[in-house]
Design an enzyme around this catalytic site. Structure first.
Site, mmCIF file in Angstrom:
data_model
loop_
_atom_site.group_PDB
_atom_site.id
_atom_site.type_symbol
_atom_site.label_atom_id
_atom_site.label_comp_id
_atom_site.label_asym_id
_atom_site.label_seq_id
_atom_site.Cartn_x
_atom_site.Cartn_y
_atom_site.Cartn_z
ATOM 1 N N GLU A 152 56.188 32.164 49.699
ATOM 2 C CA GLU A 152 55.190 33.204 49.425
ATOM 3 C C GLU A 152 55.870 34.568 49.404
ATOM 4 O OE1 GLU A 152 52.289 32.811 47.774
ATOM 5 O OE2 GLU A 152 51.713 31.399 49.342
ATOM 6 N N HIS A 153 55.473 35.411 48.463
ATOM 7 C CA HIS A 153 56.022 36.769 48.326
ATOM 8 C C HIS A 153 57.529 36.761 48.057
ATOM 9 C CE1 HIS A 153 52.713 39.568 48.949
ATOM 10 N NE2 HIS A 153 52.199 38.701 49.794
ATOM 11 N N GLY A 161 38.308 33.227 41.870
ATOM 12 C CA GLY A 161 38.688 34.360 42.719
ATOM 13 C C GLY A 161 39.065 33.971 44.141
ATOM 14 N N SER A 183 43.871 30.270 41.149
ATOM 15 C CA SER A 183 44.318 30.596 39.804
ATOM 16 C C SER A 183 43.435 30.042 38.694
ATOM 17 C CB SER A 183 45.752 30.118 39.601
ATOM 18 O OG SER A 183 46.543 31.229 39.497
ATOM 19 N N SER A 184 42.148 30.288 38.827
ATOM 20 C CA SER A 184 41.259 29.927 37.723
ATOM 21 C C SER A 184 41.626 30.736 36.483
ATOM 22 C CB SER A 184 39.803 30.182 38.113
ATOM 23 O OG SER A 184 39.555 31.551 38.329
ATOM 24 N N SER A 185 42.165 31.933 36.676
ATOM 25 C CA SER A 185 42.519 32.766 35.516
ATOM 26 C C SER A 185 43.660 32.134 34.711
ATOM 27 C CB SER A 185 42.872 34.192 35.940
ATOM 28 O OG SER A 185 43.952 34.208 36.832
ATOM 29 N N ASP A 220 51.744 30.960 38.484
ATOM 30 C CA ASP A 220 50.411 30.381 38.266
ATOM 31 C C ASP A 220 50.332 29.641 36.937
ATOM 32 O OD1 ASP A 220 49.949 31.733 40.557
ATOM 33 O OD2 ASP A 220 48.553 33.196 39.709
ATOM 34 N N TYR A 278 51.072 45.483 48.260
ATOM 35 C CA TYR A 278 51.992 44.748 47.384
ATOM 36 C C TYR A 278 53.070 45.693 46.854
ATOM 37 C CZ TYR A 278 53.472 41.962 43.322
ATOM 38 O OH TYR A 278 54.197 41.272 42.397
HETATM 39 P P1 ADP Z 1 41.708 33.413 40.567
HETATM 40 O O1 ADP Z 1 42.660 33.299 39.425
HETATM 41 O O2 ADP Z 1 42.408 33.423 41.889
HETATM 42 O O3 ADP Z 1 40.620 32.396 40.543
HETATM 43 P P2 ADP Z 1 41.249 35.950 39.345
HETATM 44 O O4 ADP Z 1 40.521 37.147 39.792
HETATM 45 O O5 ADP Z 1 42.680 36.076 38.985
HETATM 46 O O6 ADP Z 1 41.012 34.838 40.458
HETATM 47 O O7 ADP Z 1 40.534 35.347 38.051
HETATM 48 C C1 ADP Z 1 39.155 35.088 38.057
HETATM 49 C C2 ADP Z 1 38.559 35.516 36.733
HETATM 50 O O8 ADP Z 1 38.825 34.528 35.727
HETATM 51 C C3 ADP Z 1 37.052 35.628 36.794
HETATM 52 O O9 ADP Z 1 36.656 36.899 37.227
HETATM 53 C C4 ADP Z 1 36.653 35.361 35.359
HETATM 54 O O10 ADP Z 1 36.777 36.523 34.584
HETATM 55 C C5 ADP Z 1 37.690 34.364 34.891
HETATM 56 N N1 ADP Z 1 37.174 32.990 35.077
HETATM 57 C C6 ADP Z 1 37.662 32.034 35.883
HETATM 58 N N2 ADP Z 1 36.928 30.896 35.812
HETATM 59 C C7 ADP Z 1 35.930 31.141 34.938
HETATM 60 C C8 ADP Z 1 34.832 30.379 34.433
HETATM 61 N N3 ADP Z 1 34.598 29.122 34.836
HETATM 62 N N4 ADP Z 1 34.011 30.956 33.528
HETATM 63 C C9 ADP Z 1 34.235 32.215 33.121
HETATM 64 N N5 ADP Z 1 35.243 32.996 33.551
HETATM 65 C C10 ADP Z 1 36.083 32.473 34.459
HETATM 66 MG MG MG Z 2 44.179 34.721 38.959
#
Ligand code: ADP
Ligand code: MG
Length: 391
Positions: free
Chosen positions: A36-37, A124, A128-130, A173, A223
């Site tokens: 990490e980091h 969020g 890493s949903s993004s 990610d 950071y």
């Molecule tokens: P993380 O990557 O840790 O989950 P982030 O803040 O980097 O958090 O990314 C989250 C963003 O990705 C959300 O605010 C949204 O804009 C987008 N996102 C993720 N999953 C979805 C989803 N299922 N539908 C629409 N947008 C999504």
């Molecule tokens: Mg993200």
């Protein structure tokens, strides 16, 4: 759970666009076992893709427009592919527009398509949903129009899309989302992008994430400050030891010899970095030998370092780790990700998960008045096509 989301996404696509999708893509979130980091400090990371995914359904639509539906939000975006893309006010659309921009900037030709997507990755929480969103979307366009983009380049273009949105992330990610393999972790050299897989068999232990459900605003400033302190420390190390060109050439003894010429904070940061780089190597060896208790011990050490030396933890995360430290069934735990909130990653003896979960839910609620969220995770495959669509 993924079957349900795949079915739901395909069915919605069929209803909305009147045909079954040509391509269905599954793109996972990721965890990081240790490291990490240190992605920006010449180090290695040890992430893996997980069995939580965003499912995308795609078909060409023989036009110059793309219709994209975020099913979980019940929102739609239309992209005119003949125009230059611009950042929008609607956050989720930017990750996808960033991908379109990457394709345009790199000279790839493609036409209009319809797309519906829906997810089982918590948003969020540091999974890493993004990255899953960028990489799955790009993977689908690549498959639909046979653009022949290599997996590593999908990860790199996904990262650039995220930079365009305004988040200056490293490569971990996107790389793990695309390159993940079931039951394998990926040791990535963040300097060169060289990588190797290590078998991840956790034997009688389960991987469980505890989501603190907090996000402190300290993240960005801390950071930047940590980066700067590490740069300062590395410059001092290089001045005194000409053989050092990066933190990975550096021993803890060398850092300790220079304690009196470093500020206390710079000294702590450098000590953490050098030890964390060593811990990643030790963690790989432990995994190779199936020594999960050793791996767990390293995770506890990483948490202590992140909390006391790198100082990126917070009361809530420290509570979650300290609590499970007293439980025999938990062999390892640490905060995962940048810190100041998000999840802890834990190795918990199978059969004892429910006891630990309920104790921790109660304790956390009493201590902070916050509901703990819990995610069971398994290590899954990277972004891929889903072949058997049941319509
Ligand atoms: P993380 O990557 O840790 O989950 P982030 O803040 O980097 O958090 O990314 C989250 C963003 O990705 C959300 O605010 C949204 O804009 C987008 N996102 C993720 N999953 C979805 C989803 N299922 N539908 C629409 N947008 C999504
Ligand atoms: Mg993200």
């Amino acid at each position: 759970m993924n079957d349900v989301v795949i079915q739901k996404t395909s069915a919605f696509f069929q209803e909305k666009f009147g045909s079954t999708p040509e391509k269905v893509v599954l793109s996972p979130g990721r965890i990081n076992i240790i490291g990490e980091h240190i992605d920006y400090n010449d180090g290695y990371v040890l992430p893996a893709a997980i069995d939580k995914i965003i499912c995308f359904a795609f078909s060409k639509n023989n036009s110059n427009e793309s219709n994209i539906i975020a099913l979980d939000l019940n929102e739609e975006m239309v992209v005119d592919l003949t125009a230059k893309v611009r950042l929008s006010e609607v956050v989720w659309t930017n990750y996808l527009l960033g991908v379109v921009k990457q394709l345009q900037d790199n000279g790839f030709n493609f036409e209009g398509f319809n797309c519906v997507f829906s997810s089982t990755i918590p948003v969020g929480s540091g999974l890493s949903s993004s990255a899953a969103l960028e990489c799955g979307f790009l993977y689908g366009i690549n498959a639909l129009f046979q653009l022949q983009i290599k997996p590593v380049d999908i990860a790199l273009m996904g990262q650039k899309a995220e930079h365009w949105v305004g988040i200056n992330c490293g490569i971990m990610d996107q790389f793990s989302s695309v390159m993940g393999l079931e039951n394998q972790v990926i040791k990535i050299d963040c300097k060169t992008l060289e990588f190797e897989y290590h078998k991840a068999d956790f034997n009688e232990y389960a991987l469980i994430l505890f989501d603190s459900n907090v996000k402190h605003s300290l993240m960005t400033s801390a950071y930047n400050q940590r980066r700067q302190q590490c740069e300062e420390g590395l410059a001092i190390l290089k001045n005194n030891f000409p053989e050092i060109s990066s933190f990975r050439d550096c021993s803890l003894e060398q850092v300790q010899q220079l304690q009196n010429v470093m500020s206390p904070n710079v000294f702590k940061r450098c000590s953490f970095v050098v030890k964390e780089i060593q811990r990643v190597a030790l963690a790989c060896a432990a995994l190779d030998q199936g020594a999960i208790e050793t791996l767990g011990q390293l995770m506890f050490e990483t948490h202590a370092g992140l909390s006391k030396e790198y100082e990126v933890s917070c009361d809530e995360l420290d509570y979650l780790v300290d609590f499970v430290k007293n439980e025999k069934a938990v062999v390892g735990s640490r905060l995962m990700g940048g810190g100041f909130g998000g999840c802890t990653i834990n190795l918990i003896k199978k059969g004892e998960e429910e006891t630990i979960k309920s104790k921790l839910v109660q304790g956390y609620k009493t201590a902070f008045g916050i509901d703990l969220k819990i995610y069971d995770v398994k290590i899954g495959n990277g972004t891929s096509l889903y072949e058997t669509i049941v319509s």
